[in-house]
Scaffold this motif. Structure first.
Motif, PDB file in Angstrom:
ATOM      1  N   LYS A  72      31.396  44.969  36.666  1.00 20.93           N
ATOM      2  CA  LYS A  72      32.431  45.489  35.764  1.00 20.93           C
ATOM      3  C   LYS A  72      33.807  44.903  36.026  1.00 20.93           C
ATOM      4  CE  LYS A  72      33.648  49.661  38.429  1.00 20.93           C
ATOM      5  NZ  LYS A  72      33.734  51.138  38.368  1.00 20.93           N
ATOM      6  N   PHE A  73      33.976  44.264  37.181  1.00 24.08           N
ATOM      7  CA  PHE A  73      35.269  43.670  37.505  1.00 24.08           C
ATOM      8  C   PHE A  73      35.378  42.201  37.099  1.00 24.08           C
ATOM      9  CE2 PHE A  73      34.704  47.036  40.782  1.00 24.08           C
ATOM     10  CZ  PHE A  73      35.732  47.865  40.364  1.00 24.08           C
ATOM     11  N   VAL A  74      34.278  41.615  36.607  1.00 24.04           N
ATOM     12  CA  VAL A  74      34.265  40.188  36.286  1.00 24.04           C
ATOM     13  C   VAL A  74      33.912  39.983  34.818  1.00 24.04           C
ATOM     14  CG1 VAL A  74      33.206  37.956  36.767  1.00 24.04           C
ATOM     15  CG2 VAL A  74      33.620  39.557  38.649  1.00 24.04           C
TER      16      VAL A  74
ATOM     17  N   ILE B 147      38.542  36.754  35.684  1.00 28.84           N
ATOM     18  CA  ILE B 147      38.106  36.165  34.418  1.00 28.84           C
ATOM     19  C   ILE B 147      37.583  34.768  34.721  1.00 28.84           C
ATOM     20  CG2 ILE B 147      38.797  35.419  32.115  1.00 28.84           C
ATOM     21  CD1 ILE B 147      41.028  37.540  32.236  1.00 28.84           C
ATOM     22  N   TRP B 148      36.301  34.542  34.434  1.00 29.05           N
ATOM     23  CA  TRP B 148      35.691  33.229  34.648  1.00 29.05           C
ATOM     24  C   TRP B 148      35.592  32.516  33.309  1.00 29.05           C
ATOM     25  CZ3 TRP B 148      30.667  34.465  37.938  1.00 29.05           C
ATOM     26  CH2 TRP B 148      31.047  35.092  39.129  1.00 29.05           C
ATOM     27  N   LEU B 149      36.268  31.392  33.186  1.00 34.49           N
ATOM     28  CA  LEU B 149      36.122  30.582  31.983  1.00 34.49           C
ATOM     29  C   LEU B 149      34.822  29.790  32.110  1.00 34.49           C
ATOM     30  CD1 LEU B 149      39.750  29.270  31.369  1.00 34.49           C
ATOM     31  CD2 LEU B 149      38.683  31.414  30.663  1.00 34.49           C
ATOM     32  N   SER B 150      33.980  29.874  31.091  1.00 43.99           N
ATOM     33  CA  SER B 150      32.648  29.282  31.186  1.00 43.99           C
ATOM     34  C   SER B 150      32.368  28.401  29.980  1.00 43.99           C
ATOM     35  CB  SER B 150      31.595  30.394  31.273  1.00 43.99           C
ATOM     36  OG  SER B 150      30.287  29.865  31.260  1.00 43.99           O
ATOM     37  N   SER B 151      31.651  27.316  30.218  1.00 44.17           N
ATOM     38  CA  SER B 151      31.178  26.453  29.137  1.00 44.17           C
ATOM     39  C   SER B 151      30.300  25.375  29.750  1.00 44.17           C
ATOM     40  CB  SER B 151      32.351  25.807  28.386  1.00 44.17           C
ATOM     41  OG  SER B 151      32.853  24.688  29.077  1.00 44.17           O
ATOM     42  N   GLU B 152      29.705  24.554  28.905  1.00 42.77           N
ATOM     43  CA  GLU B 152      28.926  23.422  29.407  1.00 42.77           C
ATOM     44  C   GLU B 152      29.844  22.332  29.944  1.00 42.77           C
ATOM     45  OE1 GLU B 152      26.679  26.053  28.268  1.00 42.77           O
ATOM     46  OE2 GLU B 152      27.706  25.215  26.520  1.00 42.77           O
ATOM     47  N   ASP B 153      31.079  22.268  29.462  1.00 44.73           N
ATOM     48  CA  ASP B 153      32.074  21.328  29.978  1.00 44.73           C
ATOM     49  C   ASP B 153      33.456  21.852  29.609  1.00 44.73           C
ATOM     50  OD1 ASP B 153      33.650  19.276  30.856  1.00 44.73           O
ATOM     51  OD2 ASP B 153      32.631  17.693  29.742  1.00 44.73           O
ATOM     52  N   THR B 154      34.079  22.544  30.556  1.00 44.80           N
ATOM     53  CA  THR B 154      35.388  23.149  30.305  1.00 44.80           C
ATOM     54  C   THR B 154      36.420  22.109  29.898  1.00 44.80           C
ATOM     55  OG1 THR B 154      34.888  24.875  31.927  1.00 44.80           O
ATOM     56  CG2 THR B 154      37.193  24.572  31.341  1.00 44.80           C
ATOM     57  N   GLY B 155      36.358  20.928  30.507  1.00 51.25           N
ATOM     58  CA  GLY B 155      37.361  19.904  30.247  1.00 51.25           C
ATOM     59  C   GLY B 155      37.381  19.409  28.816  1.00 51.25           C
ATOM     60  N   ALA B 156      36.249  19.543  28.118  1.00 54.28           N
ATOM     61  CA  ALA B 156      36.181  19.064  26.736  1.00 54.28           C
ATOM     62  C   ALA B 156      36.726  20.073  25.742  1.00 54.28           C
ATOM     63  CB  ALA B 156      34.724  18.743  26.383  1.00 54.28           C
ATOM     64  N   TYR B 157      37.164  21.235  26.233  1.00 54.07           N
ATOM     65  CA  TYR B 157      37.599  22.281  25.317  1.00 54.07           C
ATOM     66  C   TYR B 157      38.619  21.782  24.287  1.00 54.07           C
ATOM     67  CZ  TYR B 157      40.100  26.095  23.253  1.00 54.07           C
ATOM     68  OH  TYR B 157      40.697  26.908  22.320  1.00 54.07           O
TER      69      TYR B 157
ATOM     70  N   TRP C 215      40.773  38.951  46.881  1.00 59.96           N
ATOM     71  CA  TRP C 215      40.462  39.808  45.748  1.00 59.96           C
ATOM     72  C   TRP C 215      39.002  40.237  45.890  1.00 59.96           C
ATOM     73  CZ3 TRP C 215      43.878  35.958  45.946  1.00 59.96           C
ATOM     74  CH2 TRP C 215      45.156  36.169  45.399  1.00 59.96           C
ATOM     75  N   ILE C 216      38.765  41.540  45.983  1.00 57.47           N
ATOM     76  CA  ILE C 216      37.439  42.081  46.312  1.00 57.47           C
ATOM     77  C   ILE C 216      36.762  42.555  45.035  1.00 57.47           C
ATOM     78  CG2 ILE C 216      36.192  43.813  47.664  1.00 57.47           C
ATOM     79  CD1 ILE C 216      38.660  43.901  49.536  1.00 57.47           C
ATOM     80  N   THR C 217      35.565  42.033  44.753  1.00 57.67           N
ATOM     81  CA  THR C 217      34.918  42.330  43.469  1.00 57.67           C
ATOM     82  C   THR C 217      33.459  42.745  43.562  1.00 57.67           C
ATOM     83  OG1 THR C 217      34.399  39.976  43.193  1.00 57.67           O
ATOM     84  CG2 THR C 217      36.438  40.788  42.167  1.00 57.67           C
ATOM     85  N   GLU C 218      32.820  42.612  44.734  1.00 55.29           N
ATOM     86  CA  GLU C 218      31.391  42.947  44.764  1.00 55.29           C
ATOM     87  C   GLU C 218      30.939  43.346  46.173  1.00 55.29           C
ATOM     88  OE1 GLU C 218      28.727  39.585  44.127  1.00 55.29           O
ATOM     89  OE2 GLU C 218      30.451  38.245  44.372  1.00 55.29           O
ATOM     90  N   ILE C 219      29.739  43.914  46.208  1.00 59.24           N
ATOM     91  CA  ILE C 219      29.106  44.286  47.469  1.00 59.24           C
ATOM     92  C   ILE C 219      28.167  43.162  47.893  1.00 59.24           C
ATOM     93  CG2 ILE C 219      27.619  45.980  48.605  1.00 59.24           C
ATOM     94  CD1 ILE C 219      28.530  48.020  46.520  1.00 59.24           C
ATOM     95  N   ALA C 220      28.202  42.797  49.160  1.00 62.29           N
ATOM     96  CA  ALA C 220      27.345  41.728  49.664  1.00 62.29           C
ATOM     97  C   ALA C 220      25.881  42.153  49.619  1.00 62.29           C
ATOM     98  CB  ALA C 220      27.739  41.357  51.094  1.00 62.29           C
TER      99      ALA C 220
ATOM    100  N   GLY D 213      37.494  45.963  43.359  1.00 61.40           N
ATOM    101  CA  GLY D 213      38.478  45.834  42.294  1.00 61.40           C
ATOM    102  C   GLY D 213      39.907  45.837  42.774  1.00 61.40           C
ATOM    103  N   THR D 214      40.094  45.759  44.090  1.00 66.63           N
ATOM    104  CA  THR D 214      41.450  45.739  44.641  1.00 66.63           C
ATOM    105  C   THR D 214      41.728  44.405  45.316  1.00 66.63           C
ATOM    106  OG1 THR D 214      40.850  46.594  46.839  1.00 66.63           O
ATOM    107  CG2 THR D 214      41.276  48.217  45.090  1.00 66.63           C
TER     108      THR D 214
END
Length: 623
Positions: A187-189, A237-247, A427-432, A458-459
């Motif tokens: 929920k944090f990502v 926020i993770w920006l995702s794509s097959e090739d970010t540079g071509a955006y 930045w803490i977002t998940e449990i190991a 989330g902190t």
């Protein structure tokens, strides 16, 4: 069977966000042939008697973060319509498998899961790149399909499949809306796809067959989504794509323009961080300085995934990668020079057709030279329908040998040496996966494992790195950061970094180090000379329960507990201690605190014995 888009009334489908009536959805009822060679429709599925939207769905996802985002969107729509989601396939009424076609192992795992689903006679829907790129696979016979650009119609497909129908959505159309309902795995990502497809034509790649040519979302739509997810409480926020540079090259935009627009919407206290996705070298070369400036921003992780695939220009040419090793070096060297604490990950394919011993030696040399902290190594897998599948293969024994050799070289690196003792903001977002530690990341996206309550998810926090391992580091929480509308609280802890944040030309001294150096922004903007040690508070201020025991014995016990945790973490990280050595530990291995505790217990024992003897003598004397 025809694509469902060809069977929909009017042939034009429906606008985004508008759900087609079920009467307009083309379906293929399953039929059985009898001995008289006539066809009859199978008996209605028992699910017909149930109200649509009351069943339970199991979703399994293979592949990249873009696939994960697609699954989250499909889960969101199904949940919004009333379906329950379950992690248990046994409990589910229908299975939804989102597939990946990058490598043979992931497709083989999909095949196994499909077979298992058919064996237990569960209704099945398959989504993702495998059916989109290879729609005639035998394994997909009798299975409903959701194409990669049809995820906004997953509810229709699930409904009809539960009724016993086979539904197939393949045709590409406009991009799915970004504001569809979504159920995030974390929920944090927020995984935010900025475009689909790519401009490349790599000879080994099957994903291009599925995702197609480049299609970019508008800057306004992406910025709008960023605003929405920040309001929802997302911390990464993770920006995702097959090739970010071509955006943006298909809509007259570019990546730096998008990044600057997104960064402008991020909270100034860096409570939400941005991670830029994978980019191939060709489309980032002309924007290197602009990208570096964004990566220096306090709200952006100083991390980038730049696949090189091979250290040989001859192999890169055979792959049709459209860049040279020299151009890859330019990308890495420039970013490492301009971005303090920059971390770069890359990919290597071992044993591509035609790769010679000399080609592989060049790859080894490149990896040894840069010693990157993350290198994803894979053997070449020929994907059906790709040009590389028709090329003469390197013997499998040679491919495996090269993969082992490269892996051995890479695993010998110690990229995090020197971090021990540093104070870092994470930045803490998940449990190991061990269920004990929480997982955080530094500005350079180094993974930090800490022991802390789940309420810290989330902190952001300041931690002291206690020991380093090969893949991550361990830390001790010094203080949490309370995010507010300004960064005044952060200035009290990490003054130089916080007050440098408005500057566009931050330097290494603006990130945590052992001893803070003068900030390049100047004394006027960076303020006083407060150090970490002066401003950081102890663990006692964070965990009030520690204040209940103020005596020496309680203090020693707490210190010993922290010491043991640190020793266990460091030994686990290094893998240098065997279990039996722990069980047979000698006094010589005990620390100062252990010896102090033992000494105190011994003195107490002697004191008690002396008192007992004294009392015994007094009793005898009185008699």
């Amino acid at each position: 069977m025809e694509d469902i888009e060809d069977l929909v009334v009017g042939g034009g489908g429906a606008p985004l966000g508008f759900r087609l009536p079920l009467t307009t959805v083309g379906v293929k009822p399953k039929k059985n042939k009898n001995k008289n060679n006539t066809t009859t429709t199978t008996k209605p599925n028992h699910k017909l008697s149930q109200i649509p939207g009351t069943q339970t769905i199991y979703i399994k996802t293979f592949g990249c973060s873009h696939n994960q985002s697609d699954s989250e969107y499909m889960a969101g729509q199904l949940s919004a319509f009333g379906y329950s989601l379950s992690d248990s396939p046994e409990e589910a009424d229908l299975w939804l498998i989102n597939t990946c076609t990058v490598k043979s192992p992931s497709q083989s795992a999909m095949d196994t899961l499909i077979s298992k689903c058919k064996n237990v006679k569960k209704p099945l829907v398959v989504a993702g790149c495998v059916p989109q790129g290879s729609r005639d696979l035998k394994e997909l016979e009798g299975v409903s399909i959701v194409g990669v650009q049809q995820i906004d119609r997953v509810v229709e497909v699930v409904e009809e499949t539960l009724k016993g129908h086979e539904v197939r959505l393949f045709n590409r159309k406009t991009l799915p809306a970004l504001d569809l309902p979504k159920v995030r795995k974390n929920k944090f990502v927020e995984i935010l796809p900025i475009n689909v497809g790519c401009l490349g034509a790599c000879t080994y790649c099957k994903t291009k067959h599925a995702r197609g040519h480049l299609g970019s979302y508008t800057i306004d739509s992406l910025v709008g989504r960023v605003k929405t997810v920040i309001a929802d409480g997302v911390k990464e926020i993770w920006l995702s794509s097959e090739d970010t540079g071509a955006y943006g090259r298909d809509i007259g935009a570019n990546l730096p323009t998008l990044l600057n627009a997104i960064v402008a919407e991020l909270p100034p206290d860096a409570s939400t961080m941005l991670r830029i996705g994978m980019t191939n070298p060709p489309f980032i070369l002309e924007h290197l300085k602009e990208i570096a400036e964004v990566l220096r921003h306090p709200c952006v992780y100083s991390f980038l995934h730049v696949p090189v695939q091979s250290g040989s220009d001859a192999v890169l040419n055979a792959m049709n990668r459209e860049y040279t090793v020299s151009e890859f070096r330019t990308v890495v060297d420039t970013l490492m020079e301009l971005v303090p604490g920059m971390q770069i990950a890359t990919d290597i394919i071992c044993g591509f057709p035609g790769e010679t011993d000399e080609d592989f030696a060049q790859t080894l040399s490149l990896i040894k030279e840069y010693k990157l902290p993350q290198v994803h190594i894979s053997q070449f897998y020929p994907r059906p329908g790709t040009p590389a599948a028709r090329m003469k293969k390197v013997p499998s024994t040679v491919v495996k040998k090269r993969s082992r050799e490269l892996t051995s070289v890479f695993e010998a690196f110690t990229p995090y040496n020197g971090m021990e003792g540093r104070l870092e903001r994470i930045w803490i977002t998940e449990i190991a996966t061990d269920g004990i530690h929480l997982v955080g990341h530094t500005k350079g996206y180094v993974q930090v494992l800490v022991i802390a309550p789940e309420s810290m998810l989330g902190t952001s926090a300041i931690v002291k790195i206690t020991c380093v391992g090969r893949w991550s580091v361990f830390g001790e929480v010094i203080e949490t950061i309370n995010h507010i509308n300004d960064i005044s609280s952060l200035r009290n802890i990490m003054p130089s970094q916080a007050k440098c944040s408005p500057c566009s030309n931050s330097d290494d001294s603006c990130v945590s180090t052992r001893e803070p150096e003068p900030c390049p922004c100047g004394p006027e903007s960076c303020g006083g000379q407060t150090t970490f040690e002066e401003s950081a508070v102890s663990m006692n201020s964070m965990f009030p329960e520690d204040l209940n025991s103020r005596n020496l014995f309680g203090w020693l016990l707490r210190k010993r507990k922290n010491h043991v945790h640190k020793k266990v973490e460091c030994d686990v990280a290094s893998g240098s201690v065997k279990k039996q050595e722990w069980a047979q530990g000698s006094i010589g291995d005990w620390g100062l605190i252990d010896k102090a505790l033992l000494g105190g217990m011994f003195v107490s024992f002697l004191t008690i014995m002396a008192l007992l003897i004294h009392l015994a003598f007094r009793t005898l004397a009185s008699n």
